[in-house]
Design an enzyme around this catalytic site. Sequence first.
Site, mmCIF file in Angstrom:
data_model
loop_
_atom_site.group_PDB
_atom_site.id
_atom_site.type_symbol
_atom_site.label_atom_id
_atom_site.label_comp_id
_atom_site.label_asym_id
_atom_site.label_seq_id
_atom_site.Cartn_x
_atom_site.Cartn_y
_atom_site.Cartn_z
ATOM 1 N N GLU A 35 67.998 -34.542 -21.553
ATOM 2 C CA GLU A 35 68.146 -35.380 -20.346
ATOM 3 C C GLU A 35 69.359 -34.945 -19.540
ATOM 4 O OE1 GLU A 35 65.538 -36.953 -19.014
ATOM 5 O OE2 GLU A 35 65.405 -38.185 -20.816
ATOM 6 N N THR A 37 69.705 -32.245 -18.138
ATOM 7 C CA THR A 37 69.957 -30.827 -18.420
ATOM 8 C C THR A 37 69.245 -29.936 -17.405
ATOM 9 O OG1 THR A 37 68.146 -31.027 -19.991
ATOM 10 C CG2 THR A 37 70.366 -31.003 -20.909
ATOM 11 N N SER A 125 57.543 -40.648 -13.571
ATOM 12 C CA SER A 125 57.218 -39.536 -12.664
ATOM 13 C C SER A 125 55.892 -39.669 -11.940
ATOM 14 C CB SER A 125 57.267 -38.198 -13.406
ATOM 15 O OG SER A 125 58.559 -37.950 -13.834
ATOM 16 N N SER A 126 55.666 -40.843 -11.358
ATOM 17 C CA SER A 126 54.476 -40.997 -10.533
ATOM 18 C C SER A 126 54.544 -40.050 -9.322
ATOM 19 C CB SER A 126 54.335 -42.445 -10.068
ATOM 20 O OG SER A 126 55.513 -42.867 -9.421
ATOM 21 N N SER A 127 55.736 -39.820 -8.758
ATOM 22 C CA SER A 127 55.799 -38.945 -7.572
ATOM 23 C C SER A 127 55.442 -37.514 -7.921
ATOM 24 C CB SER A 127 57.174 -38.943 -6.899
ATOM 25 O OG SER A 127 57.996 -39.935 -7.343
ATOM 26 N N GLU A 159 59.726 -32.692 -2.738
ATOM 27 C CA GLU A 159 60.521 -33.868 -3.103
ATOM 28 C C GLU A 159 61.957 -33.740 -2.583
ATOM 29 O OE1 GLU A 159 59.234 -36.117 -5.962
ATOM 30 O OE2 GLU A 159 60.893 -37.473 -5.535
ATOM 31 N N ASP A 171 60.114 -32.828 -14.003
ATOM 32 C CA ASP A 171 58.945 -33.695 -13.835
ATOM 33 C C ASP A 171 57.749 -32.919 -13.282
ATOM 34 O OD1 ASP A 171 60.983 -35.421 -14.486
ATOM 35 O OD2 ASP A 171 61.140 -36.313 -12.500
HETATM 36 C C1 GLA Z 1 64.916 -37.508 -13.134
HETATM 37 C C2 GLA Z 1 64.780 -36.187 -12.369
HETATM 38 C C3 GLA Z 1 64.633 -35.014 -13.337
HETATM 39 C C4 GLA Z 1 65.757 -35.023 -14.388
HETATM 40 C C5 GLA Z 1 65.883 -36.403 -15.016
HETATM 41 C C6 GLA Z 1 67.060 -36.496 -15.954
HETATM 42 O O1 GLA Z 1 63.733 -37.788 -13.826
HETATM 43 O O2 GLA Z 1 63.643 -36.237 -11.527
HETATM 44 O O3 GLA Z 1 64.619 -33.799 -12.624
HETATM 45 O O4 GLA Z 1 66.969 -34.600 -13.818
HETATM 46 O O5 GLA Z 1 66.008 -37.424 -14.038
HETATM 47 O O6 GLA Z 1 66.850 -35.714 -17.079
#
Ligand code: GLA
Length: 378
Positions: A35, A37, A125-127, A159, A171
């Site tokens: 996360e 990262t 991550s719906s988008s 995005e 995502d």
């Molecule tokens: C969101 C961002 C990802 C990532 C995470 C954290 O989901 O869209 O790109 O940076 O936060 O790991």
Amino acid sequence: MSACREQVTGEFNRRFGESPAFILRAPGRVNLIGEHTDYNDGFVFPMAIDRATWIALRPREDRTVHLYSMDHGKETTFDSSRPERGKGWQEYPKGVAWALNEDGYDLKGWEGVTICDVPLGAGLSSSASFELAVARAFACSSGFAWDGPRMALAGQKAENQWVGVNCGIMDQMISAVGQRDHAVLIDCRDLSFRHVPLPPGTSVVVMDTATRRGLVDSAYNERREQCEVAARHFGVKVLRDVSADDFAARESELNDLTRRRARHVITENARTLRAADVMEKGQARSLGRLMNESHDSLRDDFEVTNHELNVIVDIARDMDGCYGARMTGAGFGGCAVALVERSKAKDFAGMVSRQYKDTTGREPNFYICRAEAGAGLE
Ligand code: GLA
């Protein structure tokens, strides 16, 4: 047949008086570990989930896109070669068209219907799933080959530069390259990836705290800047290039905040690589331990958890059959994820839900997820 698939097909039939030429879906995701990262050129280990954006469509001869969203009860029409900026859900398909044009694709139009069962705004991550579904729709209508990483980059560009959200690549990548029953170790520097089967006899349970991240953009961007400051101190652009030894040798030169931010990213990259290795060997217990360590690091060093995320994770870890639990996604609210013995997953969800509600007064949502394939035709 999935409910969403039935719904987009039915709506397409009603609107166009025939069956769609293509039905496609692109999934949301849950990140198992790795996360904050991705924007440090590091490693992430997400899986695509069995919730997705669906599109039913037929190609058009011209360049017009005409799309009806069942979720919004609204339609949009735009010229895919020259989309114009506006506001609302239609900026996602317009942004993807813009990004694909920028990348040199010659786009043909299409018309269709979309629906999504990834919960909106929950951090699943719906988008990204919408962006990748639209990219897949253009691949169908325009007849170009599907290149997962390249499509993910187009989604991220849409995005970042069209919608205006400064996310990393995780995502979009997982929505593009997921595989059923597997998580995917992604190297966010070169976008190479490896599918790793989930440990036998386990379930991945997503626990939505029903808190939302609110003013997350500023906090997220602040974390990104803090990482850049730390990297600069080591004479590199991104923390990916600082080894554990470099860090140990020079951490005392950093102020407390910068030191903790850097420590999270550097240790998280190492945990993520280990997680893929132990999962490959089917070692659920070791994987769970790494997930626990990841949460603690996000709570104490990176400081992106909120009270509810910490509460739900603590409750989950104490349950029988839970190997490990952590927050997932950007943080500050949203979802946590737990790895649980499959035979206990239902009871686990019920018990954590009750205790969480008693403690916080909030009604959480639980999803026992299956790892699904990335964006594709049905
Ligand atoms: C969101 C961002 C990802 C990532 C995470 C954290 O989901 O869209 O790109 O940076 O936060 O790991």
